[in-house]
Design a protein around this motif. Structure first.
Motif, mmCIF file in Angstrom:
data_model
loop_
_atom_site.group_PDB
_atom_site.id
_atom_site.type_symbol
_atom_site.label_atom_id
_atom_site.label_comp_id
_atom_site.label_asym_id
_atom_site.label_seq_id
_atom_site.Cartn_x
_atom_site.Cartn_y
_atom_site.Cartn_z
ATOM 1 N N PHE A 1 0.550 -1.320 -0.038
ATOM 2 C CA PHE A 1 -0.388 -0.110 0.173
ATOM 3 C C PHE A 1 0.435 1.128 -0.437
ATOM 4 N N LEU A 2 0.047 2.336 -0.363
ATOM 5 C CA LEU A 2 0.538 3.560 0.095
ATOM 6 C C LEU A 2 0.712 4.405 1.300
ATOM 7 N N ASN A 3 2.317 3.827 1.450
ATOM 8 C CA ASN A 3 2.215 5.115 3.249
ATOM 9 C C ASN A 3 2.468 6.910 2.593
ATOM 10 N N ASP A 4 2.404 7.115 4.487
ATOM 11 C CA ASP A 4 2.145 8.232 4.716
ATOM 12 C C ASP A 4 3.172 9.349 3.659
ATOM 13 N N LYS A 5 4.197 8.394 3.383
ATOM 14 C CA LYS A 5 5.382 9.640 2.516
ATOM 15 C C LYS A 5 5.225 9.551 1.113
ATOM 16 N N LYS A 6 3.709 8.485 0.505
ATOM 17 C CA LYS A 6 3.132 8.316 -0.126
ATOM 18 C C LYS A 6 4.493 6.981 -1.042
ATOM 19 N N GLU A 7 4.590 6.902 -0.131
ATOM 20 C CA GLU A 7 5.506 5.100 -1.050
ATOM 21 C C GLU A 7 5.211 4.013 -0.471
ATOM 22 N N MET A 8 5.926 3.601 -1.706
ATOM 23 C CA MET A 8 4.790 1.645 -1.732
ATOM 24 C C MET A 8 5.405 0.841 -0.330
ATOM 25 N N ASP A 9 5.065 0.923 0.209
ATOM 26 C CA ASP A 9 5.390 0.358 1.511
ATOM 27 C C ASP A 9 4.308 -0.916 2.278
ATOM 28 N N GLY A 10 4.891 -1.486 2.907
ATOM 29 C CA GLY A 10 4.009 -3.159 3.340
ATOM 30 C C GLY A 10 5.141 -4.567 3.138
ATOM 31 N N PHE A 11 4.324 -5.464 3.650
ATOM 32 C CA PHE A 11 5.314 -6.308 3.908
ATOM 33 C C PHE A 11 5.995 -7.412 2.539
ATOM 34 N N ASP A 12 5.112 -6.639 1.336
ATOM 35 C CA ASP A 12 5.758 -6.953 0.200
ATOM 36 C C ASP A 12 6.163 -5.941 -0.715
ATOM 37 N N ALA A 13 6.423 -5.036 -0.128
ATOM 38 C CA ALA A 13 7.281 -4.335 -0.789
ATOM 39 C C ALA A 13 8.830 -4.113 0.434
ATOM 40 N N ASP A 14 8.862 -4.724 1.257
ATOM 41 C CA ASP A 14 10.127 -4.663 2.062
ATOM 42 C C ASP A 14 10.717 -5.519 1.676
ATOM 43 N N ILE A 15 9.948 -7.152 1.518
ATOM 44 C CA ILE A 15 10.712 -8.317 0.907
ATOM 45 C C ILE A 15 10.809 -7.450 -0.730
ATOM 46 N N LEU B 1 -5.914 -13.226 6.752
ATOM 47 C CA LEU B 1 -6.667 -12.983 8.079
ATOM 48 C C LEU B 1 -5.392 -11.432 8.063
ATOM 49 N N TYR B 2 -4.531 -12.037 7.804
ATOM 50 C CA TYR B 2 -3.668 -10.824 8.013
ATOM 51 C C TYR B 2 -4.163 -9.306 7.165
ATOM 52 N N ALA B 3 -4.286 -9.589 5.827
ATOM 53 C CA ALA B 3 -5.014 -7.979 5.244
ATOM 54 C C ALA B 3 -6.123 -7.718 6.125
ATOM 55 N N LEU B 4 -7.406 -8.571 6.674
ATOM 56 C CA LEU B 4 -8.144 -8.099 7.720
ATOM 57 C C LEU B 4 -7.984 -6.872 8.523
ATOM 58 N N ILE C 1 11.392 -8.318 9.029
ATOM 59 C CA ILE C 1 10.452 -7.625 8.381
ATOM 60 C C ILE C 1 8.677 -8.284 8.682
ATOM 61 N N PHE C 2 8.440 -9.418 8.924
ATOM 62 C CA PHE C 2 7.485 -10.334 9.554
ATOM 63 C C PHE C 2 6.732 -9.795 10.832
ATOM 64 N N LYS C 3 7.839 -9.236 11.820
ATOM 65 C CA LYS C 3 7.094 -9.013 12.895
ATOM 66 C C LYS C 3 6.382 -7.399 13.056
ATOM 67 N N LYS C 4 7.430 -7.013 11.586
ATOM 68 C CA LYS C 4 7.082 -5.493 11.700
ATOM 69 C C LYS C 4 5.862 -4.893 11.169
ATOM 70 N N TRP C 5 5.025 -5.642 10.089
ATOM 71 C CA TRP C 5 4.192 -6.087 9.902
ATOM 72 C C TRP C 5 2.266 -6.933 10.733
ATOM 73 N N PHE C 6 3.190 -8.083 10.344
ATOM 74 C CA PHE C 6 2.164 -9.244 11.509
ATOM 75 C C PHE C 6 2.035 -9.271 12.703
ATOM 76 N N PRO D 1 6.347 -16.100 12.168
ATOM 77 C CA PRO D 1 6.256 -16.519 11.576
ATOM 78 C C PRO D 1 5.998 -17.951 11.926
ATOM 79 N N ALA D 2 5.057 -18.584 10.901
ATOM 80 C CA ALA D 2 4.505 -19.817 11.859
ATOM 81 C C ALA D 2 5.946 -20.932 11.290
ATOM 82 N N GLN D 3 6.591 -21.694 11.270
ATOM 83 C CA GLN D 3 7.354 -22.512 11.084
ATOM 84 C C GLN D 3 6.816 -23.415 10.113
#
Lengths: 277, 214
Positions: A64-78, A209-212, A266-271, A275-277
């Protein structure tokens, strides 16, 4: 009728200008390459210095777009981390999900990092890296709806789903024949489908669920997930077919991230969880 | 509404791309329109047929389909255009067809006597066209041309499907960020409206200036 010659000349001029106008507007965009056919796309990306990554941009917390109008989120970080490990910069292109695959195939993109589930159907036209996330998919309904708790309850209802997503294929090809008739309404992004659910224009949707979570956190919608997970999806980075060097490099980058703990961070930052093992 | 004000810079960026695509496409659409109109009126038979065919296809198929053909379809034949290029090309070709009809009508609306008078003074057909017919036709063509241009400004929203972050896409991205619809869609509605008012004003000026000689 005297000077037919004059008009032939005009016609010739017309053709020239038509062609020129096409070229003229072409020159305004430097993002186009005329299908240069280097065999190794990894080398191509490296020599270009940027990897063009496609994502929806409307699917928080994944992209998604963050406050600074950059692409952000789990996918973006990956995607950023992977690009860093390939030694290139990343350029995000936001597009509706259903347009991502055509864009990749027509070489407008180098990779898709947008929760694209790895499926056999997609593998026929795309190549995938190793999975970088596993998502449990659940049925989502309005908070006051107690009629729907399992897939069988979909019969006769209207179910929303993202156009061109793996969930759509799943509903159409697996759930529909088993459960009986229900209406599938398709959306270009996840937010719109959840909004329509909240507005009561559809009875249920399926999503993970993460999306929710961010939507519920933002107190926007009266929606809830019900029942057991109906399936579990693995998403990978999608690239064009027959591209073994690039896939190998992506896998190596992903593995490196998992080994040195960057992935967990990264995973902890967003969710907010490991992450499940 | 506060959200909208906070995000004005972002909207302006979207508006910039909308304007960019519109202005470039207008320019080329104008040229295409004039040439096709002349080709249909004065060209040799084969050229008339080609021009008619072109207008018929462009008017008879949805712009979105045309954009997809140019952006996704041409790749199969080795032509890979960028998003903006494909957008401008598609809109130019589409609006050019509509404009050519406008111009054709306008040229035909100039009384035949004008042409005859021009010939009588010894002008060649080309001279008559350029000096006598065309200046009059342009005046007639301006109001319908304004329609086409303003229609085009709004149709640029289709370009979002090609991955250009223009106004509509900007709003969609913000909706996904804040989970509210109304303010953002209203805001871009207002921006489109302001831009179309701007275009109308410019056209009005042009119309007035061209009328000065009369």
């Amino acid at each position: 009728m005297k000077s037919r010659k004059g008009w032939t000349l005009t016609a010739l001029l017309l053709m020239t200008v038509l062609v020129l106008s096409a070229c003229g507007s072409k020159a305004t965009d430097n993002g186009s390459s005329n299908g240069a056919q280097a065999n190794n796309e990894l080398e191509q990306i490296k020599s270009a210095g940027t990897m063009k990554v496609g994502m929806m941009g409307t699917y928080p917390p994944y992209n998604f777009l963050n406050d600074k109008k950059e692409m952000d989120g789990f996918d973006a970080d990956i995607a950023r981390e992977v690009a860093k490990r390939l030694g290139v910069k990343v350029e995000f292109v936001s597009q509706e999900f259903s347009g991502l695959t055509p864009s990749l195939q027509s070489k407008k993109l180098d990779a898709i990092v947008s929760q694209m589930t790895i499926t056999d159907d997609r593998k026929k036209v795309l190549d995938f890296s190793d999975p970088y996330i596993t998502n449990d998919v659940k049925i989502i309904v309005k908070k006051d709806n107690n009629d729907i708790t399992k897939l069988e309850d979909f019969k006769g209802k209207t179910i929303g789903v993202g156009l061109g997503t793996n969930d759509e294929t799943y509903l159409r090809n697996e759930v529909l024949p088993k459960v009986g008739d229900f209406t599938i309404k398709t959306y270009d992004d996840v937010i719109t489908s959840l909004k329509d659910l909240d507005a009561g224009r559809i009875d249920a949707t399926i999503n993970n669920l993460y999306a929710l979570k961010p939507i519920v956190d933002a107190n926007g919608f009266n929606i809830k997930a019900v029942g057991e997970p109906i399936k579990s999806d693995q998403a990978g980075i999608a690239v064009r077919k027959d591209n073994p060097e690039l896939v190998a490099a992506l896998n190596e980058a992903l593995k490196g991230m998992k080994d040195d703990g960057t992935y967990n961070t990264i995973f902890k930052k967003w969710f907010g969880e490991e992450p499940a093992q | 509404m506060e959200l909208v004000f906070e995000n004005i810079p972002f909207f302006l960026k979207g508006a910039y791309y909308t304007l960019y695509v519109t202005v470039i496409s207008m320019f080329f659409a104008f040229i295409i329109g004039v040439l096709v109109a002349i080709a249909r009126l004065k060209g040799p038979m084969w050229l008339r047929m080609i021009a008619r065919f072109y207008v018929s296809i462009m008017r008879g198929t949805p712009l979105l389909v045309q954009l997809f053909v140019i952006y996704y379809g041409l790749v199969d034949y080795g032509v890979t255009l960028g998003s903006l290029t494909a957008a401008c090309l598609g809109l130019s070709l589409n609006a050019g067809a509509f404009l050519s009809e406008t111009f054709r009508g306008a040229i035909q609306a100039v009384p035949k006597g004008q042409t005859e008078a021009a010939y009588a003074t010894g002008m060649t057909p080309a001279q008559a066209m350029r000096r006598i017919i065309f200046p009059q036709a342009v005046r007639i063509a301006i109001p319908p041309m304004g329609n086409t241009f303003i229609g085009m400004l709004k149709e640029t929203s289709l370009v979002a499907a090609l991955g250009v972050t223009e106004l509509l896409r900007s709003a969609q991205l913000l909706v996904a960020q804040y989970y509210v619809n109304m303010p953002f869609y209203l805001a871009i509605g207002v921006i489109y409206w302001i831009m179309s008012i701007g275009f109308s004003a410019i056209l009005e000026q042009v119309e007035r200036r061209l009328a000065r000689a009369y």
